[in-house]
Design a protein around this motif. Structure first.
Motif, PDB file in Angstrom:
ATOM      1  N   PRO A  16       0.823  -1.219   0.000  1.00 37.08           N
ATOM      2  CA  PRO A  16       0.000   0.000   0.000  1.00 37.08           C
ATOM      3  C   PRO A  16       0.856   1.267   0.000  1.00 37.08           C
ATOM      4  O   PRO A  16       1.872   1.354   0.679  1.00 37.08           O
ATOM      5  CB  PRO A  16      -0.802  -0.123   1.306  1.00 37.08           C
ATOM      6  CG  PRO A  16      -0.866  -1.586   1.573  1.00 37.08           C
ATOM      7  CD  PRO A  16       0.450  -2.132   1.110  1.00 37.08           C
ATOM      8  N   HIS A  17       0.407   2.232  -0.802  1.00 40.33           N
ATOM      9  CA  HIS A  17       1.123   3.505  -0.896  1.00 40.33           C
ATOM     10  C   HIS A  17       0.198   4.657  -0.508  1.00 40.33           C
ATOM     11  O   HIS A  17      -0.983   4.443  -0.195  1.00 40.33           O
ATOM     12  CB  HIS A  17       1.718   3.699  -2.293  1.00 40.33           C
ATOM     13  CG  HIS A  17       0.732   3.547  -3.414  1.00 40.33           C
ATOM     14  ND1 HIS A  17      -0.236   4.493  -3.692  1.00 40.33           N
ATOM     15  CD2 HIS A  17       0.572   2.569  -4.357  1.00 40.33           C
ATOM     16  CE1 HIS A  17      -0.937   4.121  -4.737  1.00 40.33           C
ATOM     17  NE2 HIS A  17      -0.489   2.949  -5.164  1.00 40.33           N
ATOM     18  N   LEU A  18       0.744   5.866  -0.503  1.00 36.67           N
ATOM     19  CA  LEU A  18      -0.044   7.033  -0.074  1.00 36.67           C
ATOM     20  C   LEU A  18      -1.323   7.187  -0.891  1.00 36.67           C
ATOM     21  O   LEU A  18      -2.359   7.577  -0.363  1.00 36.67           O
ATOM     22  CB  LEU A  18       0.795   8.309  -0.193  1.00 36.67           C
ATOM     23  CG  LEU A  18       2.030   8.444   0.691  1.00 36.67           C
ATOM     24  CD1 LEU A  18       2.639   9.840   0.531  1.00 36.67           C
ATOM     25  CD2 LEU A  18       1.718   8.175   2.157  1.00 36.67           C
ATOM     26  N   GLY A  19      -1.259   6.880  -2.195  1.00 33.39           N
ATOM     27  CA  GLY A  19      -2.444   6.998  -3.043  1.00 33.39           C
ATOM     28  C   GLY A  19      -3.533   6.028  -2.630  1.00 33.39           C
ATOM     29  O   GLY A  19      -4.716   6.381  -2.622  1.00 33.39           O
ATOM     30  N   ASN A  20      -3.157   4.781  -2.292  1.00 31.58           N
ATOM     31  CA  ASN A  20      -4.137   3.801  -1.803  1.00 31.58           C
ATOM     32  C   ASN A  20      -4.802   4.288  -0.519  1.00 31.58           C
ATOM     33  O   ASN A  20      -6.013   4.151  -0.328  1.00 31.58           O
ATOM     34  CB  ASN A  20      -3.461   2.462  -1.500  1.00 31.58           C
ATOM     35  CG  ASN A  20      -2.851   1.783  -2.700  1.00 31.58           C
ATOM     36  OD1 ASN A  20      -1.784   1.187  -2.597  1.00 31.58           O
ATOM     37  ND2 ASN A  20      -3.489   1.862  -3.847  1.00 31.58           N
ATOM     38  N   GLU A 198     -14.652  14.120  -4.157  1.00 26.05           N
ATOM     39  CA  GLU A 198     -13.863  14.811  -3.142  1.00 26.05           C
ATOM     40  C   GLU A 198     -12.645  13.999  -2.717  1.00 26.05           C
ATOM     41  O   GLU A 198     -11.710  14.515  -2.117  1.00 26.05           O
ATOM     42  CB  GLU A 198     -14.732  15.099  -1.906  1.00 26.05           C
ATOM     43  CG  GLU A 198     -15.888  16.046  -2.165  1.00 26.05           C
ATOM     44  CD  GLU A 198     -15.434  17.407  -2.668  1.00 26.05           C
ATOM     45  OE1 GLU A 198     -14.493  17.974  -2.074  1.00 26.05           O
ATOM     46  OE2 GLU A 198     -15.991  17.883  -3.668  1.00 26.05           O
ATOM     47  N   VAL A 199     -12.677  12.684  -3.019  1.00 21.50           N
ATOM     48  CA  VAL A 199     -11.545  11.828  -2.665  1.00 21.50           C
ATOM     49  C   VAL A 199     -10.395  12.101  -3.624  1.00 21.50           C
ATOM     50  O   VAL A 199     -10.566  12.072  -4.840  1.00 21.50           O
ATOM     51  CB  VAL A 199     -11.940  10.335  -2.715  1.00 21.50           C
ATOM     52  CG1 VAL A 199     -10.710   9.450  -2.556  1.00 21.50           C
ATOM     53  CG2 VAL A 199     -12.957  10.027  -1.625  1.00 21.50           C
ATOM     54  N   ALA A 200      -9.233  12.380  -3.074  1.00 24.01           N
ATOM     55  CA  ALA A 200      -8.085  12.769  -3.893  1.00 24.01           C
ATOM     56  C   ALA A 200      -7.504  11.579  -4.654  1.00 24.01           C
ATOM     57  O   ALA A 200      -7.473  10.462  -4.160  1.00 24.01           O
ATOM     58  CB  ALA A 200      -7.007  13.381  -3.004  1.00 24.01           C
ATOM     59  N   VAL A 201      -7.064  11.856  -5.885  1.00 23.16           N
ATOM     60  CA  VAL A 201      -6.273  10.908  -6.664  1.00 23.16           C
ATOM     61  C   VAL A 201      -4.868  11.494  -6.707  1.00 23.16           C
ATOM     62  O   VAL A 201      -4.618  12.497  -7.377  1.00 23.16           O
ATOM     63  CB  VAL A 201      -6.835  10.725  -8.094  1.00 23.16           C
ATOM     64  CG1 VAL A 201      -5.940   9.780  -8.887  1.00 23.16           C
ATOM     65  CG2 VAL A 201      -8.265  10.205  -8.039  1.00 23.16           C
TER      66      VAL A 201
END
Length: 342
Positions: A16-20, A198-201
């Motif tokens: 898992p990374h920051l984007g996940n 609203e959820v960031a990509v």
């Protein structure tokens, strides 16, 4: 008020990374704390075999993703948390759905079409005849059926997805409707895609979407030293300290927004106007992220060294999931003519 049933799975092919975290894990955990929701979260390890035939990679990813969810505070008493491969009813349902799903529907799946187009492009470039289905497994071709089984098995009502995944929810609805029609009953609740704009990509180190495919990710629980090193690698422009900088399209500012409060966002916006140096910005971003991840990182390390506890949690989750799945599959077996002779 009738509860909504939310279902989310993460494919176990990477760390898992920051984007996940920002795009899937954090909003899912927040949703699980809403008493009006019933939450089902799973490790999509059957899906992993479509992308990876490396057992070590799949096993390491399963461990890391399970520990990540628990380290970040998922309450497994109020949520059902399980491994997909621990629920045999899902694979049985996959076959039942395969037998009502048209091949034409699978022909239109984005992943399959992209793979075919890649083969056709290779042929055009080389001037040779290339089989359009070269290298495409039945797993890749029909994985939307497995995804539909994941969803329909638990009659999930809300599936949080990005816009690129809406097609799969529509396919699940199509298969559910088809089964209901053929076997003349309301066997499945038809799910709805929930896209939260609203959820960031997040963008990655090179400015493209943060993705394992691009090798541009920042793993969620790197050590402080490695986290700082990766943040310092994020691509920026050549503007000097003191020169005003644009927040629009800036990877550093975008990641800052994903972790900062509203006041912190305005503070950094002002710093950009005043010409903050990229080195200072990267240092402040590291401090912001590291402060939020410090405690979960420590908990993650504990869990990775106590897989017996993680296994116990997943086994309990599997029991709860199968309590839901077993009566459903029994009803479906009877519907298709697989009832007992007695």
């Amino acid at each position: 008020m009738e509860k909504r049933r939310i279902l989310t799975g993460i494919t176990t092919t990477g760390i898992p990374h920051l984007g996940n975290y920002v795009g899937a894990i954090r909003p899912a955990i927040e949703a699980s704390r809403d008493p009006s929701n019933e939450s089902f979260y799973f490790l999509a390890d059957l899906h992993a075999l479509i992308k990876s035939h490396d057992p070590k990679r799949v096993d390491e990813s399963r461990r890391a993703i399970a520990a990540t969810w628990l380290a970040l505070g998922l309450d497994t008493d109020t949520s059902v948390f399980y491994r997909q491969s621990d629920i045999p009813e899902i694979t049985e349902l996959t076959w039942l759905l395969t037998c009502v799903c048209s091949k034409g529907l699978m022909n239109r799946a984005h992943a399959y079409k992209a793979a075919v187009q890649e083969n056709e492009a290779e042929g055009a470039e080389s001037g040779k005849t290339v089989d359009p289905d070269k290298g495409i497994t039945m797993g890749l071709f029909s994985y939307p059926v497995l995804m539909a089984a994941d969803i329909l098995m638990f009659n999930a009502t809300d599936i949080p997805v990005g816009r690129d995944q809406i097609q799969h929810i529509e396919m699940a609805r199509d298969m559910g409707q088809r089964f209901n029609h053929i076997y003349k009953g309301q066997f499945f609740t038809l799910p709805e895609a929930r896209v939260d704009d609203e959820v960031a990509v997040l963008s990655g180190l090179d400015g493209r979407k943060m993705s394992k495919s691009y090798n541009n990710t920042i793993p969620l629980f790197e050590t402080e030293k490695k986290l700082l090193k990766l943040i310092r690698k994020i691509k920026t422009n050549s503007l000097e300290p003191g020169e005003p900088k644009d927040t629009e399209g800036c990877t550093l500012f975008q990641i800052w927004q994903a972790f900062a409060t509203a006041d912190q966002v305005e503070y950094m916006r002002k710093r950009y106007e005043d010409g903050i140096g990229w080195g200072d910005m990267k240092n402040e971003l590291f401090e912001l992220i590291n402060e939020q991840l410090k405690e979960p990182r420590a908990r993650y390390e504990e869990l990775m060294n106590d897989m017996g506890y993680v296994e116990e949690v997943l086994q309990k989750g599997a029991l709860r999931a199968r309590e839901e799945a077993a009566p459903t599959i029994d009803r479906l077996r009877k519907a298709v003519g697989f009832g007992s002779f007695a």
